[in-house]
Structures are given as C-alpha cells and as structure tokens.
Enzyme design. Structure first.
Site, PDB file in Angstrom:
ATOM      1  N   LYS A  60       1.015  -1.700   0.412  1.00 32.49           N
ATOM      2  CA  LYS A  60      -0.143   0.104  -0.169  1.00 32.49           C
ATOM      3  C   LYS A  60       1.083   1.709  -0.122  1.00 32.49           C
ATOM      4  O   LYS A  60       0.101   2.178  -0.733  1.00 32.49           O
ATOM      5  CB  LYS A  60      -1.453   0.351   1.224  1.00 32.49           C
ATOM      6  N   GLN A 104      -3.578  -1.995   9.776  1.00 29.12           N
ATOM      7  CA  GLN A 104      -4.205  -3.005   9.201  1.00 29.12           C
ATOM      8  C   GLN A 104      -4.852  -4.039   9.913  1.00 29.12           C
ATOM      9  O   GLN A 104      -4.519  -4.455  11.044  1.00 29.12           O
ATOM     10  CB  GLN A 104      -2.969  -3.548   8.995  1.00 29.12           C
ATOM     11  N   ASP A 127     -10.162   2.896   4.811  1.00 28.13           N
ATOM     12  CA  ASP A 127     -11.317   1.261   4.295  1.00 28.13           C
ATOM     13  C   ASP A 127     -12.670   1.545   4.740  1.00 28.13           C
ATOM     14  O   ASP A 127     -13.378  -0.122   4.013  1.00 28.13           O
ATOM     15  CB  ASP A 127     -10.290   1.115   5.584  1.00 28.13           C
TER      16      ASP A 127
END
Ligand code: NDP
Length: 314
Positions: A60, A104, A127
């Site tokens: 990412k 994460q 997200d």
C-alpha cells in the site's frame, strides 16, 4: 470428449485494470497539487508482527509513492493495548495533514477492533469500515466504499461483464468483503443471493449465479459443480498452500510452476476457487494471485484521493 476437458475460462487479470486506475489517480493527484497545492496523505498503522500484514502494508505504501500520494507508516508492537492504539488513532484524526487513516486488520486479540474502527473519523475512513460509511452503503448512497468490493465492481465493469439483471451469488458475509460487495451488486441492479456456512445445499444455490463471488477463506472450496457453465467467477480468497499433492490436483497445467514455488518458499497462494475445475466450466475467472488483490490496493489509492478532495470540499 477431449474438447470438454479443455480449459475454457478466460482469466480476468487484475494488473491491467489496477494499473489503469492508478494512472487515473496519479493524474488527478497531480492536478490537485498543481491547482490547489494539496498532496493527499495516507497514514497506515500496523500493529502486529505478522508477515502477511506487513507485506500488505508495504504494498500500500509503495502504491502511494507510485501515484504521488504522501504516506506514513506507524509500526506498533504486538503488545499494544486498545487504549494505546486509540490514542494513536485520535492523534491522526485531529492531524489536519492526514487525509486517510488505515489500521491494518487483523488486530491482536487484546484489541477491540470495533472500538478502533469507530474511533476513525468517517471523513478519513479510506477502508470504509466505520459504521457511518457502512450505513451509507447499505442505504444505497455510498460515500467511501471498502476497497476489495469496489475493486471487484471495477474489474467486472472494465471487462464489460454486465451486472444489471444478472443473478449474482456472494459466498461469505464478512464486513470486509461479502456484505459490502453484495450491497454494491444490489445497487447495480443484480439479483443478489448471499451464502454462508449455514446455507443448505450450497452448490445448488451457487449454480444459479451468472456472477459468483467467493470470499470464504478456504483453499479451492468452490468446485466445478458449484459453477454455472459460462459464469463469471471472482475469487477473493487468499490462502497459502504447502501440500505438493494438493497443488498438483488444484492447478492442472500450472502445477509444475506452483510446486516449484512451494519447494522454494514453502507455499503457493490459492484462492477459494478450485482453479483447474473452474477453468473447465466458467466463462471468466480471476486468478490468485494477480486478480482481486491488486484492485484492493488501487481502490485504496482512489479512496485516499477522494478523502483529500472531500475534506476540502473540492
Ligand atoms: P471471513 O473469515 O471474515 O468470512 C468468511 C465467510 O465465509 C463467512 O461469512 C463464513 O460464513 C463463510 N464460510 C466459511 N466456511 C463456509 C462454508 N463451508 N460454506 C459457505 N460459507 C462459508 O473472511 P473475509 O471475508 O475477511 O475473507 C475471505 C477471504 O478473502 C480470505 O481468504 C481472505 O484472505 C481473502 N481476502 C482477500 C482480499 C483481497 O484483497 N484479495 C481482501 C480481504 C480478504 P459464516 O458467516 O456463516 O461464518
């Protein structure tokens, strides 16, 4: 007889679509910088010492550099408490320079995932796991959309696979993949069925699907007889396979290369779909690796750009 044994599915490669999306994002990032003096910034928080999560975060961060987005990575030890992570997230929330916050997952057991997700500012929730963004999506008025489901829709659209009117079946009902991709397919006028571990006679349900999405987390679970002939099969699963005999059975013509990978690094990646069997029945299939996963990262870039623009009303 021989003809029936031949592979027929066309592979829907993720790379071409992901590269196209990243190029579009890079162009817009450059415009934003030139016209408004703004460079989007993503901060990724990695709590555990888990090699797979570390690879995902590294990819990412690398993608940010490719498209011109600033990024920052915060590494926290596996022993981090909920309170400690909460204070990091709150600091990022009030930092005006940060456009996107990514924590994460999965988080270590001692941390309450929901508490952390709910602490993220919905305007920086790239997200799209915050209840506000989940709610907007469920209402059919999406703002931020979770990256993997959004990537699946892009992959279908950019390969001219019609969604409206199709029978779509999603196997898996997680917050990250199954539920949001079902919402997006519904919004795009598919007739959507969601299956899970309590679904009765799963193959008879999945065999109705023109578009079959597998997000289960079980290697090669979707066999040939789960698939309607000619269907589009989207394989979201990412599983490690280290058994050479299974690799031979799953990968057919590709098995030598896969076995070499197992011998070299101990495993090869396989999705939730049995690739050799699916290739005999499906019309299209996404490969693992090289399919949906690449789209997930590209869509994160797009969400971060979107956050930077929305936060400034651009
Ligand atoms: P979860 O474990 O959160 O959810 C799995 C789902 O599969 C559950 O809804 C579960 O049902 C269902 N399921 C499990 N066993 C069966 C079964 N025997 N029959 C029918 N349904 C079953 O997984 P995620 O959604 O987070 O991830 C799924 C897969 O996708 C994983 O391999 C993950 O690594 C991968 N993934 C890949 C991404 C990418 O970018 N490529 C991104 C995110 C995930 P129930 O609810 O009843 O338990």
């Amino acid at each position: 007889m021989m003809a029936q044994e031949q592979s027929q599915a066309r592979l829907l490669e993720g790379k071409q679509v992901a590269d196209a999306i990243k190029q579009e994002v890079a162009r817009e990032v450059a415009q934003l910088r030139d016209q408004h003096g703004v460079t989007p910034c993503l901060t990724a928080v990695l709590v555990v010492d888990d090699p797979a999560s570390a690879v995902y975060v590294r990819n990412k961060v690398r993608a940010c550099a490719e498209v011109g987005i600033n990024s920052q990575k915060i590494d926290l030890p596996a022993s981090t408490t909920s309170a400690e992570l909460l204070s990091v997230v709150q600091r990022l929330k009030s930092n005006d320079d940060v456009d996107g916050i990514l924590v994460q997952l999965p988080l270590p057991k001692q941390i309450d995932d929901s508490q952390i997700i709910e602490a993220i500012d919905p305007a920086k929730d790239v997200d799209a796991f915050h209840p506000t963004n989940v709610g907007y999506l469920a209402m059919g008025r999406p703002r931020f959309v979770p990256c993997t489901p959004a990537g699946i829709i892009e992959l279908l659209d950019r390969n001219q696979i019609a969604i409206a009117g199709a029978n779509a079946c999603v196997v898996g009902r997680s917050q990250i993949v199954g539920r949001p991709v079902a919402s997006l397919l519904l919004q795009r006028h598919a007739t959507v069925t969601i299956c899970h571990s309590k679904t009765r006679d799963l193959p008879s349900v999945t065999r109705q699907a023109d578009i079959l999405i597998a997000a289960i987390g079980r290697p090669g679970f979707i066999r040939g007889d789960f698939i309607k002939p000619g269907a589009t099969v989207v394989d979201v699963g990412v599983n490690q396979l280290s058994n050479v005999d299974q690799a031979r059975e799953f990968f057919g013509a590709e098995s030598n290369r896969r076995i070499e990978a197992i011998e070299k690094r101990g495993y090869t990646l396989i999705g939730d779909v049995h690739p050799a069997e699916a290739d005999l029945v499906a019309g299209y299939r996404t490969p693992v690796p090289g399919g949906v996963g690449l789209l997930t990262v590209a869509m994160l870039m797009r969400n971060t750009l979107q956050a930077a623009k929305w936060r400034r009303n651009l």
